[in-house]
Design a protein around this motif. Structure first.
Motif, PDB file in Angstrom:
ATOM      1  N   PHE A   1       3.415   8.177 -24.448  1.00 37.17           N
ATOM      2  CA  PHE A   1       2.677   9.300 -23.863  1.00 37.17           C
ATOM      3  C   PHE A   1       3.567  10.084 -22.897  1.00 37.17           C
ATOM      4  CE2 PHE A   1       0.444  10.871 -20.107  1.00 37.17           C
ATOM      5  CZ  PHE A   1      -0.353  11.851 -20.690  1.00 37.17           C
ATOM      6  N   ASP A   2       4.312   9.380 -22.078  1.00 32.79           N
ATOM      7  CA  ASP A   2       5.198  10.015 -21.099  1.00 32.79           C
ATOM      8  C   ASP A   2       6.201  10.928 -21.798  1.00 32.79           C
ATOM      9  OD1 ASP A   2       5.845  10.364 -18.425  1.00 32.79           O
ATOM     10  OD2 ASP A   2       7.319   8.743 -18.398  1.00 32.79           O
TER      11      ASP A   2
ATOM     12  N   ALA B   1      14.407  18.603 -16.552  1.00 36.31           N
ATOM     13  CA  ALA B   1      14.447  17.142 -16.640  1.00 36.31           C
ATOM     14  C   ALA B   1      14.819  16.532 -15.289  1.00 36.31           C
ATOM     15  CB  ALA B   1      15.445  16.719 -17.718  1.00 36.31           C
ATOM     16  N   ALA B   2      15.821  17.119 -14.623  1.00 36.83           N
ATOM     17  CA  ALA B   2      16.228  16.606 -13.308  1.00 36.83           C
ATOM     18  C   ALA B   2      15.098  16.779 -12.295  1.00 36.83           C
ATOM     19  CB  ALA B   2      17.483  17.344 -12.835  1.00 36.83           C
ATOM     20  N   GLY B   3      14.427  17.941 -12.337  1.00 32.57           N
ATOM     21  CA  GLY B   3      13.322  18.187 -11.409  1.00 32.57           C
ATOM     22  C   GLY B   3      12.174  17.224 -11.637  1.00 32.57           C
ATOM     23  N   ASN B   4      11.862  16.917 -12.894  1.00 33.90           N
ATOM     24  CA  ASN B   4      10.809  15.951 -13.198  1.00 33.90           C
ATOM     25  C   ASN B   4      11.151  14.566 -12.649  1.00 33.90           C
ATOM     26  OD1 ASN B   4       9.038  17.657 -14.524  1.00 33.90           O
ATOM     27  ND2 ASN B   4       9.965  17.307 -16.527  1.00 33.90           N
ATOM     28  N   PHE B   5      12.416  14.172 -12.773  1.00 29.86           N
ATOM     29  CA  PHE B   5      12.845  12.867 -12.273  1.00 29.86           C
ATOM     30  C   PHE B   5      12.689  12.797 -10.757  1.00 29.86           C
ATOM     31  CE2 PHE B   5      15.907   9.748 -10.767  1.00 29.86           C
ATOM     32  CZ  PHE B   5      15.692   8.693 -11.633  1.00 29.86           C
TER      33      PHE B   5
ATOM     34  N   THR C   1      12.319   8.612 -15.806  1.00 30.76           N
ATOM     35  CA  THR C   1      13.398   8.747 -16.789  1.00 30.76           C
ATOM     36  C   THR C   1      12.858   9.160 -18.151  1.00 30.76           C
ATOM     37  OG1 THR C   1      14.730   7.081 -15.640  1.00 30.76           O
ATOM     38  CG2 THR C   1      15.296   7.554 -17.933  1.00 30.76           C
ATOM     39  N   VAL C   2      11.788   8.519 -18.595  1.00 34.14           N
ATOM     40  CA  VAL C   2      11.231   8.838 -19.916  1.00 34.14           C
ATOM     41  C   VAL C   2      10.660  10.260 -19.926  1.00 34.14           C
ATOM     42  CG1 VAL C   2       9.458   8.222 -21.605  1.00 34.14           C
ATOM     43  CG2 VAL C   2      10.789   6.435 -20.480  1.00 34.14           C
TER      44      VAL C   2
ATOM     45  N   GLY D   1      11.941  13.256 -22.376  1.00 32.31           N
ATOM     46  CA  GLY D   1      11.031  14.046 -23.197  1.00 32.31           C
ATOM     47  C   GLY D   1      11.134  15.527 -22.895  1.00 32.31           C
ATOM     48  N   THR D   2      11.277  15.844 -21.618  1.00 31.50           N
ATOM     49  CA  THR D   2      11.423  17.241 -21.227  1.00 31.50           C
ATOM     50  C   THR D   2      12.692  17.834 -21.815  1.00 31.50           C
ATOM     51  OG1 THR D   2      10.214  16.895 -19.166  1.00 31.50           O
ATOM     52  CG2 THR D   2      11.661  18.804 -19.261  1.00 31.50           C
ATOM     53  N   TYR D   3      13.773  17.081 -21.765  1.00 31.56           N
ATOM     54  CA  TYR D   3      15.030  17.606 -22.286  1.00 31.56           C
ATOM     55  C   TYR D   3      14.977  17.798 -23.796  1.00 31.56           C
ATOM     56  CZ  TYR D   3      19.980  18.460 -22.848  1.00 31.56           C
ATOM     57  OH  TYR D   3      21.185  19.052 -23.166  1.00 31.56           O
TER      58      TYR D   3
END
Length: 335
Positions: free
Chosen positions: A18-19, A50-54, A227-228, A232-234
């Protein structure tokens, strides 16, 4: 290995799937406006998102606690793990359906709908309707209204404040500013969406008897969820990026900056102040509509917007229905 341990692993694996789908489904939330205005190249925008999500995931503790210990109450044991598993599967399936059709629906509401749908038919399970109402349903209605209104007002302020500026110079300036606003949007998305996966994992650990508190978040859960989601974003969700970035309105750099600034502000307020798990999709999409309406009402392609709103409305019950069916199919495995 015990049956409970295997069941917990199954729920965590489903949460990671899901993530990941949340990442590529909702990548558009953070980068569609920046890509469509050419403020950022697609890959640079995805890497930044992706970095911002992390980073944002580490500030979403209150949202994670709401998901893990506020929406449903389940007795400990393997049967309840089947409920959580079914709820997550319902959200995954709905994410894939809406991604296929390029509709920016809410992964958050798909997850909440899945949990509620599976819990309704579980022995000993209770849906906390008070929390659902105050922290899901009311924000589900208010966040698009707030996003639409603030998007309109902020864009009006920009148009008035820079009315005598050179258009070419202003566009260049707002393209640079969009780097900041898109980064803020990415962090806000991480605060909200990675936190929801964290809440599911904590719920699984508590229900399976592997920790005593339904609100304590182990360090490894932060890093794994973040991380996941970042991966997924990337991977990117180009179908939805095209819908948000091009099909609702034709965005310029000032419009993109206004929409991202409004949406990220709403996300931060709800995550840090209220601990409310709101939809990033609803917020950015409504902000884009509000910004576009400052040009003229007809500048917004309301037929596209209407399809999106319909997807918003049916997301909760659709995911709930899928989760119910899944629960009846997997219940023999979790007994």
């Amino acid at each position: 290995m015990s049956a409970e341990f295997i069941a917990v692993l199954a729920v965590i694996a489903a949460a990671m799937v899901f993530d990941y789908t949340n990442g590529f489904h909702d990548a558009a939330n953070a980068i569609a406006t920046s890509v469509s205005t050419r403020a950022l190249t697609p890959r640079a925008a995805l890497l930044m998102a992706a970095a911002g999500n992390f980073i944002g995931a580490h500030f979403g503790t209150e949202v994670a606690k709401t998901v893990g210990d506020g929406l449903v109450t389940l007795p400990t044991g393997i049967a309840s793990l089947g409920v959580v598993f079914a709820g997550v599967v319902g959200a995954i399936v709905w994410n894939l359906v809406t991604w296929y059709f390029g509709l920016p629906s809410s992964s958050s509401h798909a997850l909440f709908g899945g949990l509620v749908g599976a819990t309704l038919f579980a022995a000993g399970g209770t849906v906390e309707w008070g929390t659902i109402t105050t922290k899901v349903l009311i924000p589900m209605v208010l966040s698009p209204v707030v996003g639409l209104t603030l998007g309109f007002l902020v864009m009006l302020a920009i148009l008035w404040g820079f009315r005598r500026g050179n258009p070419g110079r202003l566009n260049r300036g707002f393209r640079h500013a969009q780097t900041v606003s898109a980064a803020a949007m990415s962090i806000g998305h991480g605060m909200q969406d990675a936190a929801k996966t964290m809440g599911i994992i904590v719920l699984a650990l508590y229900t399976g008897g592997y920790q005593d508190s339904p609100t304590e978040i182990p360090t490894w859960v932060y890093y794994t969820s973040a991380t996941v989601l970042a991966l997924g974003t990337y991977a990117g969700g180009w179908r939805i990026i095209r819908t948000l970035g091009r099909k609702i309105i034709d965005l310029g750099p000032p419009e993109g900056f206004a929409a991202e600034t409004v949406a990220s502000s709403v996300l931060y307020f709800n995550a840090l102040v209220l601990g409310a798990p709101i939809s990033t999709t609803h917020t950015i999409t409504s902000a884009i509509m509000g910004v576009g309406a400052t040009k003229r009402i007809s500048a917004v392609r309301w037929n596209v917007a209407g399809n999106i709103v319909i997807a918003w409305i049916i997301t909760f019950p659709a995911a709930a229905g899928i989760a119910c069916l899944t629960y009846f199919l997997v219940r023999p495995l979790f007994s």
